[in-house]
Write an enzyme that holds these catalytic residues in place. Sequence first.
Site, PDB file in Angstrom:
ATOM      1  N   ASP A  30     -16.014 -16.024 -16.242  1.00  0.00           N
ATOM      2  CA  ASP A  30     -16.882 -15.490 -15.480  1.00  0.00           C
ATOM      3  C   ASP A  30     -16.496 -14.612 -14.303  1.00  0.00           C
ATOM      4  O   ASP A  30     -15.539 -15.250 -13.587  1.00  0.00           O
ATOM      5  CB  ASP A  30     -17.892 -16.458 -14.903  1.00  0.00           C
ATOM      6  CG  ASP A  30     -19.201 -15.728 -14.374  1.00  0.00           C
ATOM      7  OD1 ASP A  30     -20.405 -15.876 -14.954  1.00  0.00           O
ATOM      8  OD2 ASP A  30     -19.141 -14.977 -13.156  1.00  0.00           O
ATOM      9  N   ILE A  31     -16.818 -13.506 -13.981  1.00  0.00           N
ATOM     10  CA  ILE A  31     -16.321 -12.601 -13.023  1.00  0.00           C
ATOM     11  C   ILE A  31     -16.338 -13.170 -11.504  1.00  0.00           C
ATOM     12  O   ILE A  31     -15.584 -12.922 -10.673  1.00  0.00           O
ATOM     13  CB  ILE A  31     -16.561 -11.227 -13.261  1.00  0.00           C
ATOM     14  CG1 ILE A  31     -15.627 -10.215 -12.620  1.00  0.00           C
ATOM     15  CG2 ILE A  31     -18.278 -10.874 -12.616  1.00  0.00           C
ATOM     16  CD1 ILE A  31     -16.046  -8.631 -12.970  1.00  0.00           C
ATOM     17  N   ASN A  87     -29.439 -19.286 -18.426  1.00  0.00           N
ATOM     18  CA  ASN A  87     -30.741 -18.833 -17.741  1.00  0.00           C
ATOM     19  C   ASN A  87     -31.394 -17.986 -18.552  1.00  0.00           C
ATOM     20  O   ASN A  87     -30.944 -16.948 -19.368  1.00  0.00           O
ATOM     21  CB  ASN A  87     -30.037 -18.217 -16.460  1.00  0.00           C
ATOM     22  CG  ASN A  87     -29.330 -18.952 -15.495  1.00  0.00           C
ATOM     23  OD1 ASN A  87     -29.755 -20.091 -15.414  1.00  0.00           O
ATOM     24  ND2 ASN A  87     -28.267 -18.617 -14.953  1.00  0.00           N
ATOM     25  N   VAL A  96     -28.042 -10.839 -16.720  1.00  0.00           N
ATOM     26  CA  VAL A  96     -27.564  -9.948 -17.823  1.00  0.00           C
ATOM     27  C   VAL A  96     -28.278 -10.646 -19.084  1.00  0.00           C
ATOM     28  O   VAL A  96     -28.260 -11.807 -19.467  1.00  0.00           O
ATOM     29  CB  VAL A  96     -25.941 -10.539 -18.036  1.00  0.00           C
ATOM     30  CG1 VAL A  96     -25.387  -9.540 -19.281  1.00  0.00           C
ATOM     31  CG2 VAL A  96     -25.187  -9.777 -16.781  1.00  0.00           C
ATOM     32  N   HIS A 100     -26.162 -15.664 -23.211  1.00  0.00           N
ATOM     33  CA  HIS A 100     -24.853 -16.267 -22.825  1.00  0.00           C
ATOM     34  C   HIS A 100     -25.154 -17.765 -22.161  1.00  0.00           C
ATOM     35  O   HIS A 100     -26.266 -18.134 -21.707  1.00  0.00           O
ATOM     36  CB  HIS A 100     -24.228 -15.507 -21.631  1.00  0.00           C
ATOM     37  CG  HIS A 100     -25.201 -15.376 -20.516  1.00  0.00           C
ATOM     38  ND1 HIS A 100     -25.918 -14.089 -20.274  1.00  0.00           N
ATOM     39  CD2 HIS A 100     -24.857 -15.777 -19.201  1.00  0.00           C
ATOM     40  CE1 HIS A 100     -26.310 -14.241 -19.153  1.00  0.00           C
ATOM     41  NE2 HIS A 100     -26.079 -15.105 -18.528  1.00  0.00           N
ATOM     42  N   HIS A 102     -23.438 -20.768 -19.850  1.00  0.00           N
ATOM     43  CA  HIS A 102     -22.236 -20.936 -18.733  1.00  0.00           C
ATOM     44  C   HIS A 102     -21.783 -22.305 -19.048  1.00  0.00           C
ATOM     45  O   HIS A 102     -22.250 -23.067 -19.134  1.00  0.00           O
ATOM     46  CB  HIS A 102     -22.857 -20.942 -17.187  1.00  0.00           C
ATOM     47  CG  HIS A 102     -23.593 -19.601 -16.835  1.00  0.00           C
ATOM     48  ND1 HIS A 102     -23.108 -18.994 -15.980  1.00  0.00           N
ATOM     49  CD2 HIS A 102     -24.856 -19.107 -17.223  1.00  0.00           C
ATOM     50  CE1 HIS A 102     -23.990 -17.820 -15.758  1.00  0.00           C
ATOM     51  NE2 HIS A 102     -24.879 -17.893 -16.538  1.00  0.00           N
TER      52      HIS A 102
HETATM   53  P1  AMP Z   1     -26.944 -14.774 -15.605  1.00  0.00           P
HETATM   54  O1  AMP Z   1     -27.327 -14.736 -14.155  1.00  0.00           O
HETATM   55  O2  AMP Z   1     -27.043 -16.121 -16.240  1.00  0.00           O
HETATM   56  O3  AMP Z   1     -27.527 -13.873 -16.275  1.00  0.00           O
HETATM   57  O4  AMP Z   1     -25.327 -14.727 -15.450  1.00  0.00           O
HETATM   58  C1  AMP Z   1     -24.564 -13.586 -15.484  1.00  0.00           C
HETATM   59  C2  AMP Z   1     -23.353 -14.056 -15.223  1.00  0.00           C
HETATM   60  O5  AMP Z   1     -22.428 -12.756 -15.765  1.00  0.00           O
HETATM   61  C3  AMP Z   1     -22.839 -14.008 -13.704  1.00  0.00           C
HETATM   62  O6  AMP Z   1     -22.379 -15.480 -13.598  1.00  0.00           O
HETATM   63  C4  AMP Z   1     -21.810 -12.832 -13.403  1.00  0.00           C
HETATM   64  O7  AMP Z   1     -20.996 -13.212 -12.568  1.00  0.00           O
HETATM   65  C5  AMP Z   1     -21.224 -12.627 -14.813  1.00  0.00           C
HETATM   66  N1  AMP Z   1     -20.676 -11.390 -15.140  1.00  0.00           N
HETATM   67  C6  AMP Z   1     -21.390 -10.161 -14.865  1.00  0.00           C
HETATM   68  N2  AMP Z   1     -20.476  -9.289 -15.012  1.00  0.00           N
HETATM   69  C7  AMP Z   1     -19.475  -9.565 -15.646  1.00  0.00           C
HETATM   70  C8  AMP Z   1     -18.263  -9.299 -16.315  1.00  0.00           C
HETATM   71  N3  AMP Z   1     -17.823  -7.878 -16.181  1.00  0.00           N
HETATM   72  N4  AMP Z   1     -17.253 -10.330 -16.724  1.00  0.00           N
HETATM   73  C9  AMP Z   1     -17.517 -11.461 -16.514  1.00  0.00           C
HETATM   74  N5  AMP Z   1     -18.701 -11.938 -16.164  1.00  0.00           N
HETATM   75  C10 AMP Z   1     -19.574 -11.034 -15.455  1.00  0.00           C
END
Ligand code: AMP
Length: 116
Positions: A30-31, A87, A96, A100, A102
């Site tokens: 995760d970024i 989520n 996103v 996915h 976590h």
């Molecule tokens: P969610 O809130 O469950 O949709 O989580 C989205 C996750 O994607 C968050 O924890 C972000 O930090 C992660 N994220 C967003 N952009 C990137 C990226 N380019 N590379 C890796 N993780 C990302």
Amino acid sequence: MSDCLFCKIVRKQIPAEVVHEDEQVLAFKDISPRAPVHILLIPKAHCSGLNELTPDVQAAVPRLMEVAARLARELGVAESGWRLLSNCGADGGQAVFHLHFHLLGGRPLGGMVGRG
Ligand code: AMP
Ligand code: ZN
């Protein structure tokens, strides 16, 4: 999907720290990590989230769980404990819209749900 962030990571159009890749599943760091171990596991096939499971993606979910458990062992959190969560939608805090999970660990994660 052409404008989906995680599809772009699957297609290597956006860089990511990939920790696992196979035919069905991609896992990357995760970024913006919320814990010492914070990995995102995604099906390579696009699906917006658990509300929209397609048969293709549903078939990849058991594999994704297996990969998560293996990564937890490899990253040294199997014994201390870890969490796998997805989520879904606005109240679920989804940002996103490509399914996915976590994988979080490496510190005590506290209660399962915040007060909002
Ligand atoms: P969610 O809130 O469950 O949709 O989580 C989205 C996750 O994607 C968050 O924890 C972000 O930090 C992660 N994220 C967003 N952009 C990137 C990226 N380019 N590379 C890796 N993780 C990302
Ligand atoms: Zn996508």
